[in-house]
Motif scaffolding. Sequence first.
Motif, PDB file in Angstrom:
ATOM      1  N   GLN A 132       0.835  -1.216   0.000  1.00  0.00           N
ATOM      2  CA  GLN A 132       0.000   0.000   0.000  1.00  0.00           C
ATOM      3  C   GLN A 132       0.857   1.249   0.000  1.00  0.00           C
ATOM      4  N   LYS A 133       1.904   1.201   0.838  1.00  0.00           N
ATOM      5  CA  LYS A 133       2.813   2.342   0.924  1.00  0.00           C
ATOM      6  C   LYS A 133       3.380   2.718  -0.447  1.00  0.00           C
ATOM      7  N   TYR A 134       3.709   1.716  -1.255  1.00  0.00           N
ATOM      8  CA  TYR A 134       4.305   1.982  -2.567  1.00  0.00           C
ATOM      9  C   TYR A 134       3.293   1.895  -3.711  1.00  0.00           C
ATOM     10  N   GLU A 135       2.029   1.760  -3.343  1.00  0.00           N
ATOM     11  CA  GLU A 135       0.952   1.661  -4.339  1.00  0.00           C
ATOM     12  C   GLU A 135       1.204   0.546  -5.356  1.00  0.00           C
ATOM     13  N   ILE A 136       1.514  -0.620  -4.798  1.00  0.00           N
ATOM     14  CA  ILE A 136       1.736  -1.797  -5.633  1.00  0.00           C
ATOM     15  C   ILE A 136       0.601  -2.777  -5.371  1.00  0.00           C
ATOM     16  N   HIS A 137       0.075  -3.379  -6.447  1.00  0.00           N
ATOM     17  CA  HIS A 137      -0.976  -4.374  -6.253  1.00  0.00           C
ATOM     18  C   HIS A 137      -0.326  -5.731  -5.964  1.00  0.00           C
ATOM     19  N   PRO A 138      -0.889  -6.513  -5.035  1.00  0.00           N
ATOM     20  CA  PRO A 138      -0.316  -7.824  -4.726  1.00  0.00           C
ATOM     21  C   PRO A 138      -0.099  -8.705  -5.957  1.00  0.00           C
ATOM     22  N   ASN A 139      -0.945  -8.546  -6.997  1.00  0.00           N
ATOM     23  CA  ASN A 139      -0.737  -9.409  -8.164  1.00  0.00           C
ATOM     24  C   ASN A 139       0.517  -9.037  -8.954  1.00  0.00           C
ATOM     25  N   GLN A 140       1.231  -8.001  -8.498  1.00  0.00           N
ATOM     26  CA  GLN A 140       2.526  -7.668  -9.105  1.00  0.00           C
ATOM     27  C   GLN A 140       3.672  -8.401  -8.408  1.00  0.00           C
ATOM     28  N   ILE A 141       3.325  -9.181  -7.390  1.00  0.00           N
ATOM     29  CA  ILE A 141       4.371  -9.838  -6.616  1.00  0.00           C
ATOM     30  C   ILE A 141       4.151 -11.346  -6.526  1.00  0.00           C
ATOM     31  N   GLU A 142       5.241 -12.061  -6.827  1.00  0.00           N
ATOM     32  CA  GLU A 142       5.223 -13.507  -6.656  1.00  0.00           C
ATOM     33  C   GLU A 142       6.227 -13.860  -5.562  1.00  0.00           C
ATOM     34  N   LEU A 143       5.838 -14.746  -4.675  1.00  0.00           N
ATOM     35  CA  LEU A 143       6.723 -15.134  -3.574  1.00  0.00           C
ATOM     36  C   LEU A 143       7.292 -16.515  -3.862  1.00  0.00           C
ATOM     37  N   GLU A 144       8.618 -16.629  -3.858  1.00  0.00           N
ATOM     38  CA  GLU A 144       9.258 -17.921  -4.112  1.00  0.00           C
ATOM     39  C   GLU A 144       9.729 -18.529  -2.800  1.00  0.00           C
ATOM     40  N   LEU A 145       9.235 -19.722  -2.531  1.00  0.00           N
ATOM     41  CA  LEU A 145       9.605 -20.389  -1.288  1.00  0.00           C
ATOM     42  C   LEU A 145      10.576 -21.503  -1.566  1.00  0.00           C
ATOM     43  N   THR A 146      11.671 -21.504  -0.837  1.00  0.00           N
ATOM     44  CA  THR A 146      12.648 -22.574  -0.998  1.00  0.00           C
ATOM     45  C   THR A 146      12.249 -23.711  -0.081  1.00  0.00           C
ATOM     46  N   GLU A 147      12.491 -24.912  -0.552  1.00  0.00           N
ATOM     47  CA  GLU A 147      11.945 -26.059   0.146  1.00  0.00           C
ATOM     48  C   GLU A 147      12.598 -26.405   1.471  1.00  0.00           C
ATOM     49  N   HIS A 148      13.900 -26.106   1.627  1.00  0.00           N
ATOM     50  CA  HIS A 148      14.584 -26.785   2.734  1.00  0.00           C
ATOM     51  C   HIS A 148      14.036 -26.472   4.119  1.00  0.00           C
ATOM     52  N   SER A 149      13.378 -25.328   4.242  1.00  0.00           N
ATOM     53  CA  SER A 149      12.837 -25.061   5.581  1.00  0.00           C
ATOM     54  C   SER A 149      11.312 -24.932   5.541  1.00  0.00           C
ATOM     55  N   LEU A 150      10.729 -25.552   4.523  1.00  0.00           N
ATOM     56  CA  LEU A 150       9.308 -25.286   4.284  1.00  0.00           C
ATOM     57  C   LEU A 150       8.349 -25.722   5.388  1.00  0.00           C
ATOM     58  N   LEU A 151       8.476 -26.935   5.835  1.00  0.00           N
ATOM     59  CA  LEU A 151       7.390 -27.455   6.651  1.00  0.00           C
ATOM     60  C   LEU A 151       7.647 -27.435   8.157  1.00  0.00           C
ATOM     61  N   ASP A 152       8.063 -26.303   8.700  1.00  0.00           N
ATOM     62  CA  ASP A 152       8.218 -26.196  10.145  1.00  0.00           C
ATOM     63  C   ASP A 152       6.881 -26.413  10.843  1.00  0.00           C
ATOM     64  N   ASP A 153       5.892 -25.705  10.387  1.00  0.00           N
ATOM     65  CA  ASP A 153       4.550 -25.904  10.907  1.00  0.00           C
ATOM     66  C   ASP A 153       3.590 -25.860   9.723  1.00  0.00           C
ATOM     67  N   GLU A 154       3.249 -27.053   9.283  1.00  0.00           N
ATOM     68  CA  GLU A 154       2.524 -27.190   8.031  1.00  0.00           C
ATOM     69  C   GLU A 154       1.205 -26.424   8.011  1.00  0.00           C
ATOM     70  N   LYS A 155       0.431 -26.559   9.078  1.00  0.00           N
ATOM     71  CA  LYS A 155      -0.897 -25.928   9.086  1.00  0.00           C
ATOM     72  C   LYS A 155      -0.804 -24.415   9.023  1.00  0.00           C
ATOM     73  N   VAL A 156       0.108 -23.861   9.817  1.00  0.00           N
ATOM     74  CA  VAL A 156       0.310 -22.410   9.813  1.00  0.00           C
ATOM     75  C   VAL A 156       0.688 -21.943   8.413  1.00  0.00           C
ATOM     76  N   LEU A 157       1.616 -22.689   7.825  1.00  0.00           N
ATOM     77  CA  LEU A 157       2.100 -22.330   6.493  1.00  0.00           C
ATOM     78  C   LEU A 157       0.974 -22.362   5.463  1.00  0.00           C
ATOM     79  N   ILE A 158       0.169 -23.407   5.496  1.00  0.00           N
ATOM     80  CA  ILE A 158      -0.947 -23.532   4.547  1.00  0.00           C
ATOM     81  C   ILE A 158      -1.906 -22.354   4.701  1.00  0.00           C
ATOM     82  N   ASN A 159      -2.239 -22.020   5.944  1.00  0.00           N
ATOM     83  CA  ASN A 159      -3.131 -20.877   6.195  1.00  0.00           C
ATOM     84  C   ASN A 159      -2.563 -19.580   5.646  1.00  0.00           C
ATOM     85  N   LYS A 160      -1.271 -19.378   5.888  1.00  0.00           N
ATOM     86  CA  LYS A 160      -0.622 -18.151   5.408  1.00  0.00           C
ATOM     87  C   LYS A 160      -0.669 -18.080   3.894  1.00  0.00           C
TER      88      LYS A 160
END
Length: 274
Positions: A132-160
């Motif tokens: 919002q601060k930079y007037e950017i729409h979320p669809n302009q951003i893709e988040l890349e997640l690396t696998e090695h630390s992915l599943l610390d807490d699976e449910k929390v992660l899925i919700n997020k």
Amino acid sequence: KKQKGNTISVFNEHRQTAEIGLKPSVENELFKAIEREEFKLFFQPIVHVETGKVHYEALLRWFSAKLGSVPPDAFIVVAENNGYIKEIDAWVIENVCKTVATSNWITKVSINLSTKTLELTNFEQTLLTICQKYEIHPNQIELELTEHSLLDDEKVLINKLCSLRKAGFQVAIDDFGMRHASFNYLRVLPVDKIKIDKAFIEDIHQDSKEYVIVTSILSLAQKLGVKVTAEGIETDEQAKLMMAVSCNELQGYLFSKPVPVDVLMKMEQHTTDK
Ligand code: C2E
Ligand code: CA
Ligand code: CA
Ligand code: CA
């Protein structure tokens, strides 16, 4: 004031020997990198095959006054282990958004995130506030997640991931195929895209094992409605092969190495001039 440790002078001459003694100084210097303004963002184009459109992955560079240029593979893991990755990722998000806001030609970017960052309480809200601060729409951003630390807490992660995608952000699994849990991530995580690691692309040709694996991943992804990016495209042959099997996006030195935004801008002008 002579505080130059042995490890540093050895570093330049015999990198291998020095690496053993280097860890503590990477760790110490890393904590000062933000305030010393030693980080810089580079960007690498990702080409969307069907439309020819391009978006850019932000890749962090660290030019340390004491250690010289330190590659991300040598400090991201250190930062993940000591917790400083949260500060680093926050710096990256802020500065990527700033870059997008001040350019009128970068329409979409990919940001690498550690799961440590994602797991922060209110991360979604923090990210939205910066947008919002930079007037950017979320669809302009893709988040890349690396696998090695992915599943610390699976449910929390899925919700997020669900709420991030609901807000309009896209989510990709990075380095797909490199960990034994890759297929499980694809099964449980709500994602838009997978990025096939460059290790599979390196030696690919039609009679290779890699070809069988990559085409299988592609057909699987298509059936699941997940898009696919191939990393590490260095040759015309690799690009043609990946296009022939309907890979959605291509990224690699064939198109460009990661470069600073001003260099990118010149390249962009050059191609639109033609
Ligand atoms: P990654 O996300 O898998 O990024 C792709 C890596 O492959 C990058 O290395 C890129 O420079 C390199 N690459 C791109 N095209 C080619 C090619 O055609 N051939 C070859 N041989 N390599 C290619 P880089 O920039 O050294 O980054 C290494 C890793 O560090 C990244 O892997 C990512 O996991 C991590 N990283 C980089 N920037 C950030 C960041 O801002 N935040 C976080 N959390 N991690 C980051
Ligand atoms: Ca990445
Ligand atoms: Ca990779
Ligand atoms: Ca990686």
